[in-house]
Design a protein around this motif. Structure first.
Motif, PDB file in Angstrom:
ATOM      1  N   MET A  61      46.029  37.970  42.778  1.00 27.40           N
ATOM      2  CA  MET A  61      46.670  39.149  42.199  1.00 27.40           C
ATOM      3  C   MET A  61      46.629  40.330  43.159  1.00 27.40           C
ATOM      4  N   HIS A  62      46.161  40.129  44.372  1.00 27.47           N
ATOM      5  CA  HIS A  62      46.118  41.144  45.425  1.00 27.47           C
ATOM      6  C   HIS A  62      45.412  42.420  44.987  1.00 27.47           C
ATOM      7  N   MET A  63      44.320  42.255  44.258  1.00 26.89           N
ATOM      8  CA  MET A  63      43.575  43.427  43.801  1.00 26.89           C
ATOM      9  C   MET A  63      42.326  43.661  44.658  1.00 26.89           C
ATOM     10  N   LYS A  64      42.190  42.904  45.736  1.00 27.56           N
ATOM     11  CA  LYS A  64      41.002  42.997  46.569  1.00 27.56           C
ATOM     12  C   LYS A  64      40.804  44.419  47.107  1.00 27.56           C
ATOM     13  N   TRP A  65      41.874  45.106  47.382  1.00 23.48           N
ATOM     14  CA  TRP A  65      41.761  46.431  47.976  1.00 23.48           C
ATOM     15  C   TRP A  65      41.789  47.544  46.938  1.00 23.48           C
ATOM     16  N   GLU A  66      42.036  47.243  45.718  1.00 25.14           N
ATOM     17  CA  GLU A  66      42.096  48.264  44.679  1.00 25.14           C
ATOM     18  C   GLU A  66      40.813  48.194  43.853  1.00 25.14           C
ATOM     19  N   ARG A  67      39.815  48.935  44.261  1.00 24.64           N
ATOM     20  CA  ARG A  67      38.488  48.820  43.655  1.00 24.64           C
ATOM     21  C   ARG A  67      38.477  49.153  42.159  1.00 24.64           C
ATOM     22  N   LEU A  68      39.096  50.225  41.750  1.00 23.94           N
ATOM     23  CA  LEU A  68      39.086  50.600  40.339  1.00 23.94           C
ATOM     24  C   LEU A  68      39.771  49.533  39.493  1.00 23.94           C
TER      25      LEU A  68
END
Length: 105
Positions: A61-68
């Motif tokens: 889901m490519h959330m690795k860089w979106e910490r929140l």
């Protein structure tokens, strides 16, 4: 060019995660195959479920860089489950009490 352009995983990362998900799924099927019972069964099933969901959310889901967003995606669903489990426990206790009162010998 935006800051998130070009931050794609190489194909090898996807293949390793697919392999890891296959191995984790095999382990969860083995829990049933070996007839694991009791709390160990549910602990293993839930642990493997959370591991698979975490890898799917973090990589696919490519959330690795979106910490929140990653924190919310990992913390909010279990919190909702705990609330629902609490509500079911309250309801279960209520129905248990009404059953014992209604069906007294």
């Amino acid at each position: 060019m935006s800051a998130h352009e070009g931050t794609h995983h190489p194909i090898s990362v996807y293949l390793w995660i697919w392999l890891l998900l296959f191995v984790l799924s095999t382990f969860s099927y083995m829990v049933d195959y070996f007839h694991v019972q009791g709390m160990l069964r549910w602990t293993l099933i839930i642990l493997l479920m959370f591991l698979k969901a975490g890898f799917i959310v973090a990589i696919f889901m490519h959330m690795k860089w979106e910490r929140l967003a990653l924190k919310l995606a990992i913390l909010v669903p279990p919190l909702c489950l705990l609330i629902l489990i609490g509500l079911m426990a309250i309801e279960g206790d209520y129905t248990f009490l009404t059953r014992t009162i209604s069906f007294k010998p």
